[in-house]
Motif scaffolding. Structure first.
Motif, short mmCIF file in Angstrom:
data_model
loop_
_atom_site.label_atom_id
_atom_site.label_comp_id
_atom_site.label_asym_id
_atom_site.label_seq_id
_atom_site.Cartn_x
_atom_site.Cartn_y
_atom_site.Cartn_z
N MET A 236 51.43 -75.26 21.58
CA MET A 236 52.31 -76.42 21.50
C MET A 236 52.91 -76.66 20.13
SD MET A 236 52.48 -77.66 24.54
CE MET A 236 53.24 -79.22 24.14
N LEU A 237 52.35 -76.06 19.08
CA LEU A 237 52.82 -76.37 17.73
C LEU A 237 54.32 -76.14 17.54
CD1 LEU A 237 52.22 -77.39 14.92
CD2 LEU A 237 51.51 -75.07 14.29
N PRO A 238 54.91 -75.05 18.02
CA PRO A 238 56.36 -74.88 17.84
C PRO A 238 57.17 -76.01 18.47
CG PRO A 238 55.35 -72.80 18.47
CD PRO A 238 54.30 -73.86 18.64
N PHE A 239 56.72 -76.53 19.60
CA PHE A 239 57.43 -77.62 20.27
C PHE A 239 57.29 -78.92 19.49
CE2 PHE A 239 56.11 -74.66 23.68
CZ PHE A 239 57.37 -74.23 24.07
N LEU A 240 56.13 -79.14 18.89
CA LEU A 240 55.95 -80.33 18.06
C LEU A 240 56.87 -80.26 16.85
CD1 LEU A 240 53.42 -80.64 19.88
CD2 LEU A 240 52.22 -81.50 17.86
N ARG A 241 56.95 -79.10 16.22
CA ARG A 241 57.82 -78.95 15.07
C ARG A 241 59.28 -79.21 15.46
NH1 ARG A 241 54.91 -73.48 12.80
NH2 ARG A 241 53.58 -74.46 11.22
N ALA A 242 59.68 -78.71 16.61
CA ALA A 242 61.06 -78.87 17.07
C ALA A 242 61.39 -80.32 17.39
CB ALA A 242 61.32 -77.99 18.29
N SER A 243 60.38 -81.14 17.65
CA SER A 243 60.61 -82.54 18.02
C SER A 243 61.14 -83.37 16.85
CB SER A 243 59.32 -83.17 18.53
OG SER A 243 58.43 -83.43 17.44
N GLU B 104 37.99 -86.65 29.57
CA GLU B 104 37.72 -85.79 28.42
C GLU B 104 36.30 -85.26 28.42
OE1 GLU B 104 38.91 -87.82 24.84
OE2 GLU B 104 41.04 -87.65 25.33
N ARG B 105 35.77 -85.00 29.60
CA ARG B 105 34.41 -84.46 29.69
C ARG B 105 34.37 -82.95 29.58
NH1 ARG B 105 34.55 -88.74 33.40
NH2 ARG B 105 33.06 -90.41 32.93
N ASP B 106 35.54 -82.31 29.52
CA ASP B 106 35.59 -80.87 29.36
C ASP B 106 35.37 -80.49 27.89
OD1 ASP B 106 38.15 -82.22 29.03
OD2 ASP B 106 39.00 -80.25 28.63
N THR B 107 35.20 -79.20 27.64
CA THR B 107 34.94 -78.75 26.27
C THR B 107 36.22 -78.65 25.45
OG1 THR B 107 35.06 -76.44 26.98
CG2 THR B 107 32.88 -77.46 26.91
N GLY B 108 37.36 -78.64 26.13
CA GLY B 108 38.63 -78.58 25.41
C GLY B 108 39.23 -77.18 25.43
N ASP B 109 40.54 -77.14 25.33
CA ASP B 109 41.29 -75.89 25.32
C ASP B 109 42.09 -75.83 24.03
OD1 ASP B 109 42.84 -73.66 25.73
OD2 ASP B 109 44.02 -74.51 27.37
N LEU B 110 41.54 -75.18 23.00
CA LEU B 110 42.21 -75.13 21.70
C LEU B 110 43.47 -74.27 21.73
CD1 LEU B 110 41.05 -76.74 19.32
CD2 LEU B 110 39.29 -76.17 20.98
N THR B 111 43.60 -73.40 22.72
CA THR B 111 44.83 -72.60 22.80
C THR B 111 46.03 -73.50 23.11
OG1 THR B 111 44.58 -72.11 25.18
CG2 THR B 111 43.55 -70.59 23.61
N ARG B 112 45.78 -74.69 23.66
CA ARG B 112 46.87 -75.64 23.91
C ARG B 112 47.54 -76.02 22.58
NH1 ARG B 112 44.93 -80.58 27.11
NH2 ARG B 112 44.98 -79.04 28.79
N SER C 61 46.39 -81.96 15.80
CA SER C 61 45.56 -81.43 16.88
C SER C 61 44.35 -82.34 17.01
CB SER C 61 45.11 -80.00 16.57
OG SER C 61 44.28 -79.50 17.60
N ALA C 62 44.06 -82.78 18.24
CA ALA C 62 43.03 -83.79 18.44
C ALA C 62 42.07 -83.41 19.57
CB ALA C 62 43.67 -85.14 18.75
N SER C 63 40.81 -83.69 19.37
CA SER C 63 39.75 -83.53 20.38
C SER C 63 39.37 -82.07 20.58
CB SER C 63 40.16 -84.14 21.72
OG SER C 63 40.38 -85.53 21.59
#
Length: 236
Positions: free
Chosen positions: A169-176, A157-165, A183-185
């Protein structure tokens, strides 16, 4: 009933505020403050839940978890590489309400077994994912928090992060079937946090940004001011 999930869903600000001693690069995040002082600031700020990083690479210990649990009435998440049932049992003994399970580090059968073990002890599985494929391996999703990690665990987790992830991903989380997509980190600014909350995330896990903020209160005021009018009508 999951006290952790209910706390998120009922919170005015759906923030999981994190306690950790060091960032991924080994830099101190406490700034001379005690754990008691940090937790008190989070309590005053109205944290929905508190996360505690017990992994050694972040300067954490099981004792840190116990101390935070003793100092807050908020549901507490233990963040560590939990891979065995005895890890979950220890989290329960320390007073955690939720445990981190990293889907990318576990086989599907191991993940399912650990979810069952956590639920049997009335702990909320906080399942961290980075891809749609990892979501499909989550059992009992309605009883789990499913969290998108915006950073790369393969690089510590030394990268700055990719908030577009999180956006993708939100529609897939909702479908689960999860009631608590998180959303974390990598959530670095109040404006970023507000955008993700307005997008529909039930919770946001924020650590480094809050620990480095000159004022947690000012950070949260900026978060509130960046939210939508609909949020403001709900009493923000």
């Amino acid at each position: 009933m999951s006290v952790f999930i209910e706390a998120l869903l009922e919170a005015r600000r759906p923030l999981i505020m994190e306690v950790k001693r060091r960032d991924p690069h080994g830099n101190d995040l406490m700034g001379g403050r005690t754990v008691a002082e940090v937790v008190a600031h989070y309590e005053t700020a109205g944290a929905a839940c508190v996360s505690v990083v017990t992994g050694r690479w972040f300067g954490g210990t099981p004792e840190l978890l116990r101390e935070v649990v003793d100092r807050t009435g908020k549901p507490v998440l233990q963040k560590d590489f939990i891979t065995r049932r005895d890890h979950i049992q220890q989290a329960r003994r320390c007073g955690a309400a939720a445990v981190l399970l990293t889907a990318g580090l576990l086989t599907r059968s191991s993940l399912a077994n650990l979810i069952d073990a956590a639920l049997s002890l009335e702990l909320t599985p906080f399942v961290e994912i980075t891809s749609e494929d990892e979501i499909t391996g989550i059992t009992s999703a309605s009883q789990c928090v499913i969290a998108v990690n915006n950073k790369d665990i393969k690089t510590g987790e030394r990268d700055t992060g990719d908030l577009t992830r999180s956006e993708r991903m939100l529609p897939f989380l909702r479908a689960s079937g999860t009631r608590a997509p998180v959303s974390a980190s990598g959530i670095d600014t109040p404006e970023t946090a507000a955008r993700l909350a307005d997008l529909g995330y039930a919770g946001l896990l924020v650590g480094t940004a809050l620990l480095r903020a000159p004022s947690v209160g000012d950070w949260l005021d900026a978060f509130d001011n960046s939210r939508t009018t609909e949020f403001a009508r709900k009493g923000a």
